[in-house]
Design an enzyme around this catalytic site. Structure first.
Site, PDB file in Angstrom:
ATOM      1  N   ARG A 129      27.779 -32.094  -9.855  1.00 51.42           N
ATOM      2  CA  ARG A 129      28.218 -33.252  -9.067  1.00 51.42           C
ATOM      3  C   ARG A 129      29.094 -32.896  -7.868  1.00 51.42           C
ATOM      4  NH1 ARG A 129      28.373 -35.074 -14.442  1.00 51.42           N
ATOM      5  NH2 ARG A 129      26.803 -36.680 -14.852  1.00 51.42           N
ATOM      6  N   LYS A 151      25.267 -33.119   6.789  1.00 51.44           N
ATOM      7  CA  LYS A 151      23.962 -33.646   6.394  1.00 51.44           C
ATOM      8  C   LYS A 151      23.180 -32.524   5.714  1.00 51.44           C
ATOM      9  CE  LYS A 151      21.654 -36.439   9.167  1.00 51.44           C
ATOM     10  NZ  LYS A 151      21.097 -37.072  10.403  1.00 51.44           N
ATOM     11  N   GLU A 193      18.198 -28.561  20.990  1.00 56.57           N
ATOM     12  CA  GLU A 193      19.306 -29.380  20.481  1.00 56.57           C
ATOM     13  C   GLU A 193      20.474 -29.401  21.463  1.00 56.57           C
ATOM     14  OE1 GLU A 193      19.440 -31.362  17.980  1.00 56.57           O
ATOM     15  OE2 GLU A 193      17.832 -30.775  16.613  1.00 56.57           O
ATOM     16  N   LYS A 235      29.599 -33.039  18.562  1.00 52.54           N
ATOM     17  CA  LYS A 235      29.208 -33.495  17.229  1.00 52.54           C
ATOM     18  C   LYS A 235      30.430 -33.817  16.384  1.00 52.54           C
ATOM     19  CE  LYS A 235      25.907 -32.971  13.575  1.00 52.54           C
ATOM     20  NZ  LYS A 235      24.711 -32.260  13.078  1.00 52.54           N
ATOM     21  N   GLU A 245      26.477 -41.789   9.093  1.00 48.72           N
ATOM     22  CA  GLU A 245      25.396 -42.262   9.971  1.00 48.72           C
ATOM     23  C   GLU A 245      25.087 -43.745   9.780  1.00 48.72           C
ATOM     24  OE1 GLU A 245      20.897 -40.995  10.632  1.00 48.72           O
ATOM     25  OE2 GLU A 245      22.246 -39.312  10.924  1.00 48.72           O
ATOM     26  N   ARG A 249      26.499 -42.202  14.899  1.00 53.02           N
ATOM     27  CA  ARG A 249      25.946 -40.880  14.596  1.00 53.02           C
ATOM     28  C   ARG A 249      24.429 -40.841  14.721  1.00 53.02           C
ATOM     29  NH1 ARG A 249      27.536 -36.739   9.594  1.00 53.02           N
ATOM     30  NH2 ARG A 249      25.987 -35.153  10.146  1.00 53.02           N
ATOM     31  N   ASN A 253      20.119 -38.266  16.694  1.00 54.18           N
ATOM     32  CA  ASN A 253      18.713 -38.087  16.332  1.00 54.18           C
ATOM     33  C   ASN A 253      17.771 -38.372  17.499  1.00 54.18           C
ATOM     34  OD1 ASN A 253      19.082 -37.406  13.530  1.00 54.18           O
ATOM     35  ND2 ASN A 253      19.681 -39.534  13.203  1.00 54.18           N
ATOM     36  N   HIS A 256      14.150 -37.211  17.516  1.00 55.03           N
ATOM     37  CA  HIS A 256      13.820 -36.771  16.163  1.00 55.03           C
ATOM     38  C   HIS A 256      12.762 -37.644  15.486  1.00 55.03           C
ATOM     39  CE1 HIS A 256      17.238 -34.238  16.856  1.00 55.03           C
ATOM     40  NE2 HIS A 256      17.230 -33.743  15.651  1.00 55.03           N
ATOM     41  N   HIS A 260       9.828 -35.668  14.151  1.00 56.02           N
ATOM     42  CA  HIS A 260       9.508 -35.558  12.728  1.00 56.02           C
ATOM     43  C   HIS A 260       8.048 -35.906  12.455  1.00 56.02           C
ATOM     44  CE1 HIS A 260      14.003 -36.000  11.390  1.00 56.02           C
ATOM     45  NE2 HIS A 260      13.732 -34.830  11.918  1.00 56.02           N
ATOM     46  N   HIS A 273      11.458 -26.957  14.356  1.00 55.37           N
ATOM     47  CA  HIS A 273      12.146 -28.232  14.498  1.00 55.37           C
ATOM     48  C   HIS A 273      12.532 -28.495  15.953  1.00 55.37           C
ATOM     49  CE1 HIS A 273      14.711 -31.636  13.640  1.00 55.37           C
ATOM     50  NE2 HIS A 273      15.756 -31.014  14.147  1.00 55.37           N
TER      51      HIS A 273
END
Length: 369
Positions: A129, A151, A193, A235, A245, A249, A253, A256, A260, A273
């Site tokens: 956990r 993330k 990026e 960032k 997010e 935030r 993306n 993205h 994606h 990526h």
């Protein structure tokens, strides 16, 4: 001796905890080794280094040997590639932890690029956990983006990064010298990026990139160090406002959602990526132009800077309906509506579903199968 530029640090402030990003010129040297710099952030006496079979021959031995002088150190070496960012690899990390009877005092160290960092972070978030972890990003993309902000996660066959958790590291160590061993294609993926930050946040930074990208592509560490520092600060500022997010935030993306689609459709790893994000940013820019926010000159400026970074500016041929279906699995879909990050102007981005769907179809159909 490293100059001040390459031994700067900045702090990421989150609700869970604050942590430093250390940007250094040469953490492979004996006096300022990776091990020396991460050791103060290791909790307990157990360490599992997670890396891949590309990075391991380059940097693992020195890190492992030096840490072993103070800690119980074990290693998990994963296969390299986006296609291995899955539950099978996570199970390998769990297996390594369980085999050594490691407990909640363990610290996981991610030594590698974004795939290694995302998976190590997810394993750390879910093992018992939640346990401590440290990021040592060795690619430009992971240094400027994925290693910062917590993330973590893995891919699913139907969507990228669909399984994961927010879990902040204890520290991030970005060593510019690791970029000397980075393949040119991976360097360009990281540049994508960097360009993204300029497009969504700071037109002046885009001007700086236009003047300095040639030097970056030639591995000028001073220029790369400055770019990494600026992106990490951008960032860090965003994450401080919106750790999970739920708001601003999401702007990070940009490109993205389109990107994606490319990665999922082409098969993870076939397009890097950053390459997919580059083509995705062009699609987002074209949609922004069709809406009336960007001028044609601005779209062409974005295309030129991407080409300076040796990045693709066009996606592969994908059937429009297939692309829409894949977009429907994106995490930014809300109440069944696709939300996109678009540009009001260079340096100013918005998250919106307020666009004519026919315009989106026009953009997708430009490169449809």
């Amino acid at each position: 001796m490293a100059t001040s530029l390459f031994h700067d640090s900045l702090t990421v402030r989150t609700q869970s905890h604050d942590y430093p990003i250390i940007i250094t010129e040469d953490a492979t040297s004996k006096d300022s080794s990776m091990a020396k710099q991460v050791a103060p952030y290791i909790k307990g006496c157990q360490v599992l280094i997670v890396t891949n079979d590309t990075v391991a021959p380059l940097y693992l031995q020195a890190l492992e040997d030096e840490l072993a002088e103070q800690f119980t150190v074990k290693v998990c070496v994963l296969p390299d590639g986006e296609q291995y960012k899955n539950q099978t690899s996570i199970d390998q990390i769990y297996d390594a932890l369980m085999a050594e009877h490691f407990n909640r005092d363990v610290t996981l160290i991610a030594l590698g690029g974004g795939v290694v960092g995302d998976m190590t972070g997810f394993a750390a978030a879910s093992f018992m956990r939640g346990v401590n972890f440290i990021q040592i990003p060795t690619t430009l993309l992971s240094q400027v983006d994925s290693s910062v902000g917590g993330k973590t996660g893995i891919n699913h066959a139907q969507g990228k990064n669909m399984i994961g958790a927010f879990w902040q590291p204890q520290m991030v160590l970005a060593d510019m010298s690791t970029l000397k061993t980075l393949p040119a294609r991976e360097l360009s993926a990281g540049v994508a990026e960097i360009i993204k930050y300029a497009l969504i946040m700071d037109e002046a930074f885009l001007t700086w990139l236009e003047e300095n990208l040639t030097a970056m592509m030639a591995l000028d560490l001073a220029v790369l160090g400055e770019a990494v520092k600026r992106c990490c600060q951008y960032k860090a500022d965003v994450v401080a406002q919106d750790e999970r997010e739920s708001g601003v935030r999401a702007l990070l993306n940009f490109g993205h959602t389109f990107g994606h689609v490319i990665e999922t459709h082409q098969g993870y790893g076939n397009w890097l990526h950053g390459e997919a994000v580059a083509a995705g940013m062009m699609q987002a820019a074209k949609l922004s132009q069709k809406i009336g926010w960007l001028t044609l000159d601005e779209v062409e400026r974005i295309e030129r800077v991407l080409m300076l970074g040796n990045l693709p500016t066009k996606p592969p041929a994908i059937d429009v309906q297939t692309a829409l279906d894949l977009m429907g699995h994106d995490k930014k879909v809300k109440h069944g509506q696709i939300r996109l990050i678009l540009l009001k102007s260079i340096g100013s981005a918005v998250v919106t579903n307020d666009f004519d769907n026919d315009l989106l179809l026009e953009v997708l159909s430009q490169h449809s199968a």
